[in-house]
Design a protein around this motif. Sequence first.
Motif, PDB file in Angstrom:
ATOM      1  N   LYS A  72     -10.557   5.454  -5.946  1.00 14.21           N
ATOM      2  CA  LYS A  72     -10.066   4.321  -5.165  1.00 14.21           C
ATOM      3  C   LYS A  72      -8.737   3.816  -5.718  1.00 14.21           C
ATOM      4  N   GLN A  73      -8.654   3.687  -7.023  1.00 16.71           N
ATOM      5  CA  GLN A  73      -7.435   3.173  -7.636  1.00 16.71           C
ATOM      6  C   GLN A  73      -6.264   4.130  -7.423  1.00 16.71           C
ATOM      7  N   MET A  74      -6.526   5.419  -7.496  1.00 19.47           N
ATOM      8  CA  MET A  74      -5.455   6.398  -7.298  1.00 19.47           C
ATOM      9  C   MET A  74      -4.944   6.353  -5.857  1.00 19.47           C
ATOM     10  N   ILE A  75      -5.866   6.279  -4.907  1.00 22.74           N
ATOM     11  CA  ILE A  75      -5.449   6.227  -3.507  1.00 22.74           C
ATOM     12  C   ILE A  75      -4.727   4.910  -3.224  1.00 22.74           C
ATOM     13  N   ALA A  76      -5.276   3.801  -3.716  1.00 25.43           N
ATOM     14  CA  ALA A  76      -4.648   2.494  -3.505  1.00 25.43           C
ATOM     15  C   ALA A  76      -3.243   2.469  -4.103  1.00 25.43           C
ATOM     16  N   HIS A  77      -3.075   3.137  -5.246  1.00 25.59           N
ATOM     17  CA  HIS A  77      -1.759   3.197  -5.885  1.00 25.59           C
ATOM     18  C   HIS A  77      -0.759   3.918  -4.981  1.00 25.59           C
ATOM     19  N   GLN A  78      -1.194   5.007  -4.346  1.00 24.20           N
ATOM     20  CA  GLN A  78      -0.320   5.737  -3.436  1.00 24.20           C
ATOM     21  C   GLN A  78       0.107   4.862  -2.253  1.00 24.20           C
ATOM     22  N   VAL A  79      -0.834   4.047  -1.757  1.00 21.32           N
ATOM     23  CA  VAL A  79      -0.540   3.192  -0.601  1.00 21.32           C
ATOM     24  C   VAL A  79       0.385   2.048  -0.997  1.00 21.32           C
ATOM     25  N   ARG A  80       0.073   1.405  -2.107  1.00 17.64           N
ATOM     26  CA  ARG A  80       0.829   0.201  -2.484  1.00 17.64           C
ATOM     27  C   ARG A  80       2.232   0.514  -2.981  1.00 17.64           C
ATOM     28  N   GLY A 137      -9.567  12.229  11.444  1.00 21.97           N
ATOM     29  CA  GLY A 137      -9.228  12.197  10.034  1.00 21.97           C
ATOM     30  C   GLY A 137      -9.144  10.774   9.512  1.00 21.97           C
ATOM     31  N   THR A 138      -8.636  10.640   8.298  1.00 20.21           N
ATOM     32  CA  THR A 138      -8.488   9.349   7.641  1.00 20.21           C
ATOM     33  C   THR A 138      -7.013   9.042   7.471  1.00 20.21           C
ATOM     34  N   PHE A 139      -6.629   7.793   7.782  1.00 17.71           N
ATOM     35  CA  PHE A 139      -5.231   7.408   7.767  1.00 17.71           C
ATOM     36  C   PHE A 139      -5.055   6.101   7.007  1.00 17.71           C
ATOM     37  N   VAL A 140      -3.845   5.887   6.489  1.00 21.61           N
ATOM     38  CA  VAL A 140      -3.521   4.604   5.872  1.00 21.61           C
ATOM     39  C   VAL A 140      -3.447   3.568   6.983  1.00 21.61           C
ATOM     40  N   ALA A 141      -4.162   2.472   6.809  1.00 25.73           N
ATOM     41  CA  ALA A 141      -4.242   1.446   7.851  1.00 25.73           C
ATOM     42  C   ALA A 141      -2.929   0.681   7.960  1.00 25.73           C
TER      43      ALA A 141
END
Length: 240
Positions: free
Chosen positions: A17-25, A72-76
């Motif tokens: 979760k933290q790795m994905i959130a880091h990519q988004v933020r 699929g899954t996308f960044v909201a």
Amino acid sequence: MSVPDSAAPAPLYAKVKQMIAHQVRTGAWPAHYRVPSESELVEEFGFSRMTINRALRELTAEGLLVRMQGVGTFVAPPKARSALFEVHNIADEIAARNHRHHSRVIKLAEEPAGAEQALALDLRPGQPVFHSIIVHYEDDVPIQLEDRYVNAEVAPGYLEQDFTRGTPYEYLSRVAPLTQGEHVVEAILARPRECQLLQIEREEPCLLIRRRTWSGERAVTLARLIHPGSRHRLEGKFTT
């Protein structure tokens, strides 16, 4: 994909979760970016599919990701907002966010009023009502399923409208201007067919607005408006 130092002591799913959130933020994964598949993330991170799946599910529930069934899954993107105490045209709300509205008409037909529709619209059971089911999209993401019954006596031309070019709100505002409305808001799990139309997983929470409207003394519409919880929020202002 880099891992923030603070992620080191976290459980495995929390690390993901933290790795994905880091990519988004950090903007590495912008809004609408297609997230790698579960299999791709398993290969990249070296964690189990169960761990990856839990991370994606929790990030979706938290509103950071959007999972579209079969796609699929996308960044909201930032959550769409609607006024809680007012009635607005959904196409205008989307345009105000500089996004594109379009719609898909699932049903547009005349039916005999059932007991619920007759009571809500001040009709006798069996009297004709118009029934429309429409999916509204913001860009290419479905954000509202509109299931509406309309008093046929008040809006006789309803079935002749092209609701891919205009919304029911626009037509009804012309023929039966709104003078009073009633909102009831609930948290629900959508029905299987509704999930399919909204392209969401069965377990995703949704916001349901039950809306009745009047023009003068005449009841005009009874509607169920379903919004995926990860894509929408309601706002309201009040004074004391």
